[in-house]
Design a protein around this motif. Sequence first.
Motif, PDB file in Angstrom:
ATOM      1  N   PRO A 228       6.959  28.926 -22.039  1.00  0.00           N
ATOM      2  CA  PRO A 228       6.768  27.556 -22.511  1.00  0.00           C
ATOM      3  C   PRO A 228       5.295  27.266 -22.806  1.00  0.00           C
ATOM      4  O   PRO A 228       4.405  27.802 -22.147  1.00  0.00           O
ATOM      5  CB  PRO A 228       7.256  26.703 -21.339  1.00  0.00           C
TER       6      PRO A 228
ATOM      7  N   ARG B  59       5.261  32.692 -12.774  1.00  0.00           N
ATOM      8  CA  ARG B  59       5.684  32.219 -14.072  1.00  0.00           C
ATOM      9  C   ARG B  59       4.526  32.394 -15.039  1.00  0.00           C
ATOM     10  O   ARG B  59       3.374  32.345 -14.640  1.00  0.00           O
ATOM     11  CB  ARG B  59       6.008  30.721 -14.016  1.00  0.00           C
TER      12      ARG B  59
ATOM     13  N   LEU C 182       8.193  21.339 -15.556  1.00  0.00           N
ATOM     14  CA  LEU C 182       8.353  22.753 -15.881  1.00  0.00           C
ATOM     15  C   LEU C 182       9.390  23.407 -15.008  1.00  0.00           C
ATOM     16  O   LEU C 182      10.025  24.367 -15.387  1.00  0.00           O
ATOM     17  CB  LEU C 182       7.024  23.481 -15.677  1.00  0.00           C
TER      18      LEU C 182
ATOM     19  N   ASP D 230      12.697  22.991 -12.256  1.00  0.00           N
ATOM     20  CA  ASP D 230      13.775  22.092 -11.874  1.00  0.00           C
ATOM     21  C   ASP D 230      13.365  21.374 -10.600  1.00  0.00           C
ATOM     22  O   ASP D 230      12.646  21.914  -9.776  1.00  0.00           O
ATOM     23  CB  ASP D 230      15.065  22.885 -11.650  1.00  0.00           C
TER      24      ASP D 230
ATOM     25  N   LEU E 278      15.480  31.749 -20.085  1.00  0.00           N
ATOM     26  CA  LEU E 278      14.555  30.623 -20.255  1.00  0.00           C
ATOM     27  C   LEU E 278      14.047  30.161 -18.901  1.00  0.00           C
ATOM     28  O   LEU E 278      12.971  29.603 -18.772  1.00  0.00           O
ATOM     29  CB  LEU E 278      15.298  29.450 -20.909  1.00  0.00           C
ATOM     30  N   GLU E 279      14.878  30.392 -17.893  1.00  0.00           N
ATOM     31  CA  GLU E 279      14.545  29.884 -16.560  1.00  0.00           C
ATOM     32  C   GLU E 279      13.400  30.644 -15.920  1.00  0.00           C
ATOM     33  O   GLU E 279      12.733  30.124 -15.041  1.00  0.00           O
ATOM     34  CB  GLU E 279      15.756  29.985 -15.636  1.00  0.00           C
ATOM     35  N   GLN E 280      13.198  31.886 -16.374  1.00  0.00           N
ATOM     36  CA  GLN E 280      12.176  32.694 -15.728  1.00  0.00           C
ATOM     37  C   GLN E 280      10.817  32.001 -15.747  1.00  0.00           C
ATOM     38  O   GLN E 280      10.095  31.982 -14.766  1.00  0.00           O
ATOM     39  CB  GLN E 280      12.094  34.054 -16.420  1.00  0.00           C
TER      40      GLN E 280
ATOM     41  N   TYR F  10      10.482  28.837 -17.576  1.00  0.00           N
ATOM     42  CA  TYR F  10      10.616  27.408 -17.833  1.00  0.00           C
ATOM     43  C   TYR F  10      11.730  26.868 -16.948  1.00  0.00           C
ATOM     44  O   TYR F  10      11.643  26.958 -15.726  1.00  0.00           O
ATOM     45  CB  TYR F  10      10.892  27.194 -19.338  1.00  0.00           C
ATOM     46  N   ARG F  11      12.737  26.315 -17.487  1.00  0.00           N
ATOM     47  CA  ARG F  11      13.836  25.783 -16.700  1.00  0.00           C
ATOM     48  C   ARG F  11      15.081  25.834 -17.557  1.00  0.00           C
ATOM     49  O   ARG F  11      15.025  26.186 -18.719  1.00  0.00           O
ATOM     50  CB  ARG F  11      13.536  24.348 -16.304  1.00  0.00           C
ATOM     51  N   LYS F  12      16.199  25.480 -16.958  1.00  0.00           N
ATOM     52  CA  LYS F  12      17.440  25.491 -17.715  1.00  0.00           C
ATOM     53  C   LYS F  12      17.420  24.359 -18.731  1.00  0.00           C
ATOM     54  O   LYS F  12      16.955  23.257 -18.439  1.00  0.00           O
ATOM     55  CB  LYS F  12      18.610  25.320 -16.755  1.00  0.00           C
TER      56      LYS F  12
END
Lengths: 165, 644
Positions: A64, A93, A155, A157, B600-602, B604-606
Amino acid sequence: MSNGRDHMQAKDVQEYLSFILSDEHYALDITSVKEIRGYEKVTPIANAPAFIKGVLNLRGDIVPIIDLRIKFNIPNPTYNEFTIVIMLHVHNRVIGIVVDGVSDVVRLTEDEVRPPPDFGVIFDSRFLKGLATVDDRMIILVNIEQLISSGELGLVDKTLAKEEV
Amino acid sequence: MSIDIEQFHAVFFDESQEHLDDMEQLLMELDVEDPDLEQLNSIFRAAHSIKGGSGIFGFDALTGLTHVMENLLDKARKQTISLSVPTVDLFLETVDLLKTILDAYKTESDLPTSEIESGVAALEKALAEADGQAAPSEGVAQDEAQTESASADDDIDGFGFFDDEPEAATEAQPAPTEAASKNDDIDGFGFFDDEPAPPATAEEKAGYGFFKPLEAVNEDAKAAQEDAAKAAEKAKAKAAKTKKPAAKQAEASSIRVDTLKIDAMVNLVGELVITQSMLSMIGDEVSGAVGQKLQTAIVELQRNTREIQESAMSMRMLPVNMTFNRFPRVVRDLSSKLGKQVDLIIEGGNTEIDKSMIEKLVDPLTHLVRNSIDHGVEKPDVRKASGKLEKGTVILRAAQRGSSIVISIIDDGAGLSRERILAKATENGLPVSPDMPDSEVWLLIFQPGFSTAAEVTDVSGRGVGMDVVRRNIEAIGGRIEIESTKGYGSAFHIHLPLTLAIVDGICAAVGNQTFVIPLVNIIESLQPLPEQLKLIGNENLLWIREQYWPLIAIHEMMHVDDAIDNPTEGIVVLLESSKRRFAIQVDALLGQQQVVIKSLEQHYRKVPGISGATIMGDGRVAMILDADAIADLCRPVYEEEKAS
């Protein structure tokens, strides 16, 4: 060379990468920097806040990209050939942050870093490490790890964010 | 000198687990009436390996139990005791107990001490009984041991008169012990390594143990001679036969590789594929003689990368038998518990699927198989009354269909009861109507808290099952379908992607973005006519072949600008998820492609409605649509309100 490094470590010297946001100089711990690259077009993500520009392919990882200028309400962010993305490696990350430019690597000892002000800068004081003066320029040291794991950027959850903070 | 012994523990645990699985499978296959010696030997070897390994690492509970088990197994494989169903059951229970102990060691939790004690006691009791039983027949065993005729069951019958003369047995005892210890050394193959003694010796030996009236001895000796000759021949033939596969097994070499390494490689190969397609795009821009040379090289590269990709993928693939093998046991235990007769038929066990799916399939499959036996197959008297065979059949079938694997659990039981499901649904406050099509009625059983079982057993009927089954299957990118006919049985079909790392999909353009629609979910695509579109409330509906399909515009859902707004100018793709069928609207279809799924979660997030991302040939990221999640997102509001 190696002697010099030993010498520095002995005096608790830390290296910071300084970058520019608007007309302020910031710096972050260089050990969390993975690489620096030019800005390229990203794939937008639905329902994400505006400061998350989207994701891009960093050698097989979907990473991201956050535009700190949008996050901190700097007017008219531009994207040109000088726009820089700093790829950070934080909490396992990889995250890219868009800045107006990267200026230098600065070495600072602990006593050169003074406590942060609680007003007057773009960053929320929670995410600041301190202030330093290099060549008559004020540099604001950013605690980037804190910023990224805080949940402020959305970023991670929510449940995860709690665990990581 | 200190060696870090810990690092070997993991290997020991893995290997022991495999040995135990092998043992279980072999025990299940074992024919109690006429046990295959090679199988018994394999079981013995497996127990022996665990005992050896556990001894080294000081896992005493394992060593103790396997030791007693080994003794009993040793008697069984030397045929000094005859196998019976209870003995095999005892072995199976011991295998279970060993698994528990192994887990306890692995997780460093408390050992089930009392269970171990009772397990050892049960085995020792069986051993003591076996000794009692074995004493007389050991005399025979001696003869057998000498002639080394493995499959000499006939002979035992032939000589079966030792009961009158226990002295003979006592006398004969040292010999088999000797033979046994010899076999121990050679560990397993021992029986066949020694040359079968010539029949003449057998006759001699046979003569020596006899204490019957003379005339009978003569006759019997004659018979015994013939039998022994046959047995010797048989043993020879068998030895020749069994030696070959054993040698083959040794040749089939394999190595143990950390799955992380394989994953890393699969990932890198994915990168290679992307780089290659980038290169071919650049190659198209080069003209002239160099361009042509470049093209040839790129085509070559393309072929090679495809092959590398295929072989890297195949490393992750395992036969689905790895999961199926546990079911004979499940069916056997459960059917006897429920007083039902069930035949389990396994088909297509060699079909290969991704390793990570194998592990995640175990729970849903176990649940479905248990359901089939508990709810599906009826009790023998009921079956008889309805004109079926008393023995029910459950078929477990795996097959590859195109780019997906279909695993079916089929039973010939009572089938699902439409009335009961509808009644239960009404009771649970779900929106149902009596004229719903069957296919939609069946899907109701996947609702949380749904069970129509008249009584709750410890096997099934608590209603926690089917929704978990569906969730587990969706988690590995699959979907589940039900077919059922009242009185004839039900079939559950699980559709799974071939691998989790790659998805076959159609690339669709929406505005300036590309989305990948998984091929598994696609029914068809079409360009709708204005009269097919209806607007009911806020929902767009599409009237296709006498059915209304909810229509979801991807550009609205994903907030894409510059997309085609009018469905009649774009393309509509009909999708099928395990929850419902619906249609999505995109600008255009770009073509079919295999894409490497990236998480994507790695970093960022779902993202809602998105199952992952992939990297296209030009290096850009494209999102992969998640049909199940989109179905959830577009679910009418009133249902959600009712649920909460």
